[in-house]
Design a protein around this motif. Structure first.
Motif, PDB file in Angstrom:
ATOM      1  N   THR A 113      -4.433  -0.173   9.613  1.00  0.00           N
ATOM      2  CA  THR A 113      -3.773   1.338   9.146  1.00  0.00           C
ATOM      3  C   THR A 113      -4.982   1.722   7.918  1.00  0.00           C
ATOM      4  O   THR A 113      -4.428   2.647   6.987  1.00  0.00           O
ATOM      5  CB  THR A 113      -2.481   1.040   8.479  1.00  0.00           C
ATOM      6  OG1 THR A 113      -2.359  -0.178   7.471  1.00  0.00           O
ATOM      7  CG2 THR A 113      -1.210   0.799   9.460  1.00  0.00           C
ATOM      8  N   ASP A 117       3.000   9.437   5.015  1.00  0.00           N
ATOM      9  CA  ASP A 117       3.272   9.824   6.097  1.00  0.00           C
ATOM     10  C   ASP A 117       4.274   9.102   6.956  1.00  0.00           C
ATOM     11  O   ASP A 117       4.429   9.294   8.417  1.00  0.00           O
ATOM     12  CB  ASP A 117       1.726   9.832   7.048  1.00  0.00           C
ATOM     13  CG  ASP A 117       0.949  11.183   6.401  1.00  0.00           C
ATOM     14  OD1 ASP A 117       1.837  11.900   6.077  1.00  0.00           O
ATOM     15  OD2 ASP A 117      -0.191  11.142   6.924  1.00  0.00           O
ATOM     16  N   ARG A 140       0.882  -0.988   0.059  1.00  0.00           N
ATOM     17  CA  ARG A 140       0.085   0.012  -0.051  1.00  0.00           C
ATOM     18  C   ARG A 140       0.742   1.174  -0.008  1.00  0.00           C
ATOM     19  O   ARG A 140       1.781   1.416   0.724  1.00  0.00           O
ATOM     20  CB  ARG A 140      -0.959  -0.017   1.220  1.00  0.00           C
ATOM     21  CG  ARG A 140      -1.773   1.073   1.297  1.00  0.00           C
ATOM     22  CD  ARG A 140      -2.698   1.122   2.518  1.00  0.00           C
ATOM     23  NE  ARG A 140      -3.553   0.170   2.724  1.00  0.00           N
ATOM     24  CZ  ARG A 140      -4.190  -0.123   3.882  1.00  0.00           C
ATOM     25  NH1 ARG A 140      -3.589   0.241   5.008  1.00  0.00           N
ATOM     26  NH2 ARG A 140      -4.937  -1.306   3.752  1.00  0.00           N
ATOM     27  N   GLU A 141       0.608   2.255  -0.968  1.00  0.00           N
ATOM     28  CA  GLU A 141       1.333   3.480  -0.938  1.00  0.00           C
ATOM     29  C   GLU A 141       0.917   4.468   0.073  1.00  0.00           C
ATOM     30  O   GLU A 141      -0.082   4.496   0.496  1.00  0.00           O
ATOM     31  CB  GLU A 141       1.271   3.916  -2.392  1.00  0.00           C
ATOM     32  CG  GLU A 141       1.752   3.282  -3.413  1.00  0.00           C
ATOM     33  CD  GLU A 141       1.773   3.915  -4.826  1.00  0.00           C
ATOM     34  OE1 GLU A 141       1.045   4.988  -5.120  1.00  0.00           O
ATOM     35  OE2 GLU A 141       2.433   3.564  -5.527  1.00  0.00           O
ATOM     36  N   GLY A 142       1.729   5.154   0.505  1.00  0.00           N
ATOM     37  CA  GLY A 142       1.714   6.404   1.640  1.00  0.00           C
ATOM     38  C   GLY A 142       2.811   7.289   1.819  1.00  0.00           C
ATOM     39  O   GLY A 142       3.889   6.825   1.320  1.00  0.00           O
ATOM     40  N   THR A 194      -5.328   5.525   6.977  1.00  0.00           N
ATOM     41  CA  THR A 194      -4.088   6.386   7.080  1.00  0.00           C
ATOM     42  C   THR A 194      -3.377   6.625   5.736  1.00  0.00           C
ATOM     43  O   THR A 194      -3.516   5.877   4.747  1.00  0.00           O
ATOM     44  CB  THR A 194      -3.111   5.706   8.041  1.00  0.00           C
ATOM     45  OG1 THR A 194      -2.527   4.414   7.439  1.00  0.00           O
ATOM     46  CG2 THR A 194      -3.936   5.454   9.418  1.00  0.00           C
ATOM     47  N   ASP A 195      -2.478   7.520   5.635  1.00  0.00           N
ATOM     48  CA  ASP A 195      -1.438   7.772   4.621  1.00  0.00           C
ATOM     49  C   ASP A 195      -0.312   7.155   4.816  1.00  0.00           C
ATOM     50  O   ASP A 195       0.908   7.699   4.565  1.00  0.00           O
ATOM     51  CB  ASP A 195      -1.346   9.140   4.220  1.00  0.00           C
ATOM     52  CG  ASP A 195      -0.839   9.169   2.803  1.00  0.00           C
ATOM     53  OD1 ASP A 195      -0.887   8.397   1.944  1.00  0.00           O
ATOM     54  OD2 ASP A 195      -0.412  10.511   2.749  1.00  0.00           O
ATOM     55  N   LEU A 196      -0.091   5.826   5.024  1.00  0.00           N
ATOM     56  CA  LEU A 196       1.136   5.112   5.517  1.00  0.00           C
ATOM     57  C   LEU A 196       1.439   4.057   4.316  1.00  0.00           C
ATOM     58  O   LEU A 196       0.563   3.436   3.915  1.00  0.00           O
ATOM     59  CB  LEU A 196       1.062   4.491   6.832  1.00  0.00           C
ATOM     60  CG  LEU A 196       1.087   5.465   8.091  1.00  0.00           C
ATOM     61  CD1 LEU A 196       0.515   4.553   9.413  1.00  0.00           C
ATOM     62  CD2 LEU A 196       2.253   6.134   8.227  1.00  0.00           C
TER      63      LEU A 196
END
Length: 198
Positions: free
Chosen positions: A116, A99, A95-97, A119-121
């Motif tokens: 998660t 933060d 998963r792209e992110g 979230t932007d993780l």
């Protein structure tokens, strides 16, 4: 739904019983749910250490290890992810992110993905902790806005923390090492991650 533990053990037994390759085969040891044993091989030089998260991955890592020269330890967990991943020996970006980066080892992937959500993780997955994929981790951390790393392993906290620190020695970063993830619920992981990231 998690795969039954017997499926992981059956996969290991089937892979070990397969015909040996004609070329010299490696030494492969399989352990089931023994965190102490996993830690011992993780800190012993000269061993490849695999923590597959699905029966399909168990078959692949055992077969690959038997086809190579060298020594490999395969840790078979009591839990499994819902799907197998193509294993390259390094980190896979699941998963792209931006933060920060969460590393999910073996059967911790499904709980980490659920913990998660929203979230932007970035989430990295691996079924191989030794050798440690320094390039994959460094690439993901440098692509993020914050050099915050959460390491989630199915053993005591910090088993791979020193490898993260060595990889990022020239990158100012923060690290949260979560262990015993087989007994941690996704709510506990989510709370720890939420309290840690900026």
């Amino acid at each position: 739904m998690p795969t039954e533990p017997t499926d992981m053990l059956i996969a290991a037994a089937e892979a070990l019983a397969a015909p040996l390759p004609q070329t010299p085969s490696g030494t492969v040891l399989v352990g089931y749910g023994t965190e102490e044993e996993l830690i011992r091989y993780a800190v012993t030089p000269g061993w490849a250490v695999h923590v597959p998260g699905h029966p399909g991955e168990v078959r692949q890592v055992v077969a690959d290890a038997m086809a190579r020269e060298g020594r490999a330890y395969v840790h078979v967990s009591a839990r499994a992810n819902s799907a197998a991943h193509a294993l390259t020996g390094g980190f896979e970006l699941v998963r792209e992110g931006l933060d920060g980066v969460v590393i999910a080892v073996g059967p911790t992937l499904d709980p980490v993905l659920r913990a998660t959500v929203g979230t932007d993780l970035a989430v990295l997955y691996t079924a191989t902790i030794r050798p440690f994929d320094e390039v994959g981790l460094r690439t993901a951390v440098l692509a993020a806005h914050h050099a915050d790393v959460v390491l989630v392993e199915p053993c005591r906290p910090g088993a791979s923390a020193s490898y993260v620190a060595q990889t990022l020695v020239h990158v100012p970063h923060r690290l949260l090492a979560l262990g015993g993830a087989e007994s941690m619920g996704e709510e506990e992981i989510a709370r720890a991650v939420r309290d840690f990231v900026r």
